[in-house]
Scaffold this active site. Structure first.
Site, PDB file in Angstrom:
ATOM      1  N   GLU B  51      27.756  42.934  66.452  1.00 53.83           N
ATOM      2  CA  GLU B  51      26.308  42.939  66.202  1.00 53.83           C
ATOM      3  C   GLU B  51      25.904  42.010  65.058  1.00 53.83           C
ATOM      4  O   GLU B  51      24.823  41.429  65.088  1.00 53.83           O
ATOM      5  CB  GLU B  51      25.824  44.363  65.920  1.00 53.83           C
ATOM      6  N   HIS B 120      24.675  58.801  66.030  1.00 54.52           N
ATOM      7  CA  HIS B 120      23.860  58.288  67.130  1.00 54.52           C
ATOM      8  C   HIS B 120      22.536  59.032  67.321  1.00 54.52           C
ATOM      9  O   HIS B 120      21.980  59.017  68.410  1.00 54.52           O
ATOM     10  CB  HIS B 120      24.667  58.313  68.431  1.00 54.52           C
TER      11      HIS B 120
END
Lengths: 321, 318
Positions: B51, B120
């Protein structure tokens, strides 16, 4: 391909301009006219000069925190550079960037960067843009031995290799990451050896030999323009000055080591070779140096006469309109 | 009018804008099939799970004349790219004196309710609001998702689209005709006169449900959805609170230095608004803890319609 005499003299002029610019920047920093932090490239001039001599004006580069040399080699305007160091509104970044953030996108110079390895993914994005455009442009990432140990180097070079981006990764291995010796932080003494892991060419060159740097870059650029993907070039070099110009900053490097590298001065070596070939006389060299000093004096005067930005400028340019 | 889901609305925005502008391209660790099919694997690339690099690549491509669209997937993964977001994307336009534009769309999902525990289930938009140089949206309906995302892709700045996990499958009316929704314009999702609930994303729906309950108790609730966090529609927030005199803020994120705190300050720092306030501000937020896995704990940690109803009753009884 042998370079014309004219081109070689231009390269000499660029190398000496980098040196004289930084000598002046260092003096003016100590005098208090330049603020914050200044990182000098003196001793490494052959790398930026040799690499940029192999590029076209629309090719792109990205720099590091030690960025003056890359700017000058890519063709940046000395007045706007110096004015930026002086924090003036006429500077490249309107006085908002300083030494560590000079950029000129119009000449393909995507900026100096205060984060070690921070520029590597960004210029890889320029490489992707060049590939999507398909006009044969290439992009060059300059970074140091310190950055080669950081994640963004590995992530970026892997993507560039997987996608065959037109990239040249140029490691300026000056043997120290700030004050830490590369010998104690690199698992392999050659950063170029890592190219094998990405299945791309990796070469070590004498970073104090501008023609060797130029030749290696030429080869990598041809490969990149041809759609064959990235290359890694490691230039072994040395910075003569400390990590920064900050007075009193510790420089743990042995004096003998610094002297030994100064004896391999990339400018003296180049000029001696050019004199041997009859490309330049001692007088012409002196004249060139005086012209450079005059140009830098002019840049300093321009900076001193330029205004500081208006206070309203503080809130401008946060967003593009 | 036809109804499509929040997720479909986002995909429609992408497809329309990628058709419209050939300088757009899409990077994500999983390339969406529909996009690859239409635009090809040059413009729609599956990247390595890196990322940091793909965020930096977006910055460099944007500065080179392109308009990248990046999907980080869950916001968790944006943290892997923090140098590129915080030190580069947010600052590069200002730091270089505004010499070129950096039009980048970052899409990412936020919020809880999926039983996927602490990493998450985050809603960290206020961390990004704290940086100068990033715009951000937080749509609550398929209509807003499509209209805002189209505007984001056309914007000349780095913009983060925070998209609610809980709303992905929720359907709503979306016209077939092209439209956009401007940034910085709040939407009154329900008009009322006794109390303003400024609600974010999924909690807009919970606030509307709470308003029905409160209506039966004779409390008239106005539900205001800011829709974009940067720029924030301060005028709309102040106007609504001046009308009702009471402010409840509902956010799925924790309260500390959150968007809710910013919204409270926007109302209370304003002399005219403060003068008309009849009660202290009430925030209805998640507990200030990492999000737990087991449903009993997770549901306890997040606020819902019941917490909002309780919050409104509190400010009505002052």
């Amino acid at each position: 391909m042998a370079l014309t005499q004219e081109k070689q003299l231009e390269m000499l002029r660029i190398m000496q301009t980098i040196r004289r610019f930084e000598e002046r920047a260092s003096d003016d920093y100590r005098a208090g006219d330049i603020y914050g932090v200044v990182h000098c490239y003196i001793g490494e001039e052959a790398v930026a000069t040799g690499v940029c001599a192999a590029l076209n004006s629309d090719d792109q580069i990205i720099s590091t925190h030690r960025g003056h040399g890359h700017c000058i080699a890519k063709g940046a305007d000395l007045k706007r550079m110096m004015a930026e160091l002086y924090g003036r509104e006429t500077g490249y970044c309107k006085g908002k960037g300083g030494s560590m953030h000079i950029a000129d996108f119009s000449i393909g110079m995507l900026g100096a960067n205060g984060i070690v390895a921070g520029g590597i993914p960004i210029v890889t994005g320029a490489g992707l843009a060049a590939q999507l455009e398909g006009k044969g442009r290439v992009a060059v990432s300059f970074f140091g031995d310190g950055a080669s140990n950081a994640g963004p180097f590995h992530e970026s070079i892997n993507i560039a290799a997987a996608w065959k981006l037109p990239m040249i990764y140029v490691c300026e291995n000056n043997l120290y990451a700030a004050s830490t010796p590369a010998a104690s932080t690199l698992a392999h003494s050659d950063v170029a050896a890592r190219a094998a892991g990405y299945d791309i060419p990796g070469v070590v060159v004498d970073g104090n030999d501008v023609m060797a740097v130029y030749d290696a870059t030429q080869e990598a650029v041809a490969r990149a323009r041809n759609g064959e993907g990235p290359s890694l070039i490691e230039c072994k070099t040395y910075r003569w000055r400390g990590h920064t110009e900050r007075v009193g900053a510790a420089d743990p490097r042995p004096q003998g080591e610094i002297r030994a590298w100064q004896e391999r001065d990339p400018i003296e070596r180049f000029v001696a070779g050019l004199m041997d070939q009859g490309c330049i006389t001692q007088e012409a060299w002196q004249e060139m140096d005086e012209e450079i000093l005059a140009e830098i004096e002019e840049a300093v005067q321009f900076s001193k006469e330029s205004p500081f930005p208006d206070l309203e400028a503080a809130v401008e340019d946060v967003f593009a309109e | 009018m036809r109804k499509i889901s929040y997720a479909q609305a986002g995909m429609e925005a992408l497809v329309e804008e990628m058709r419209r502008d050939p300088t757009t391209f899409h990077l994500s660790t999983d390339a969406p099939d529909a996009l690859v099919e239409e635009f090809g694997s040059e413009r729609v690339r599956a990247t390595p799970i890196a990322e940091g690099a793909l965020t930096g690549i977006a910055v460099g491509a944007a500065g080179s004349g392109f308009r990248p669209i990046i999907n980080w997937s869950m916001v968790t993964f944006s943290f892997v790219a923090m140098d590129q977001i915080v030190n580069q994307a947010a600052k590069i336009h200002y730091m270089f004196g505004g010499q070129v534009k950096f039009p980048i769309t970052f899409r990412t999902s936020v919020g809880g309710g999926r039983r996927v525990a602490a990493q998450h289930s985050q809603s960290p938009y206020s961390m990004f609001m704290n940086l100068a140089g990033l715009k951000m949206i937080l749509p609550s309906t398929p209509y807003d998702m499509k209209g805002l995302l189209k505007t984001v892709i056309r914007d000349d700045n780095p913009v983060i689209s925070f998209e609610s996990n809980r709303l992905m499958g929720v359907a709503g009316e979306v016209p077939e005709e092209p439209y956009t929704v401007p940034l910085g314009k709040a939407d009154v999702k329900r008009e009322g006169s006794d109390v303003t609930i400024v609600a974010l994303a999924w909690l807009v729906h919970e606030a509307l449900a709470a308003a029905d309950v409160l209506d039966k108790e004779g409390v008239s609730v106005e539900v205001l959805d800011p829709r974009t966090l940067v720029p924030l529609d301060c005028d709309a927030i102040r106007a609504s609170v001046q009308k009702t005199g009471r402010l409840v803020i509902a956010d799925e994120a924790g309260p500390t230095a959150g968007a809710s705190a910013e919204i409270a300050a926007v109302a209370t720092e304003d002399v005219e608004t403060f003068a008309k306030m009849k009660a202290p501000v009430k925030r209805v937020c998640a507990l200030h803890v990492p999000i737990p896995y087991t449903p009993q704990l997770e549901d306890h940690v997040f606020p819902d319609r019941d917490n909002i109803v309780a919050g409104v009753r509190e400010v009505m009884n002052v």
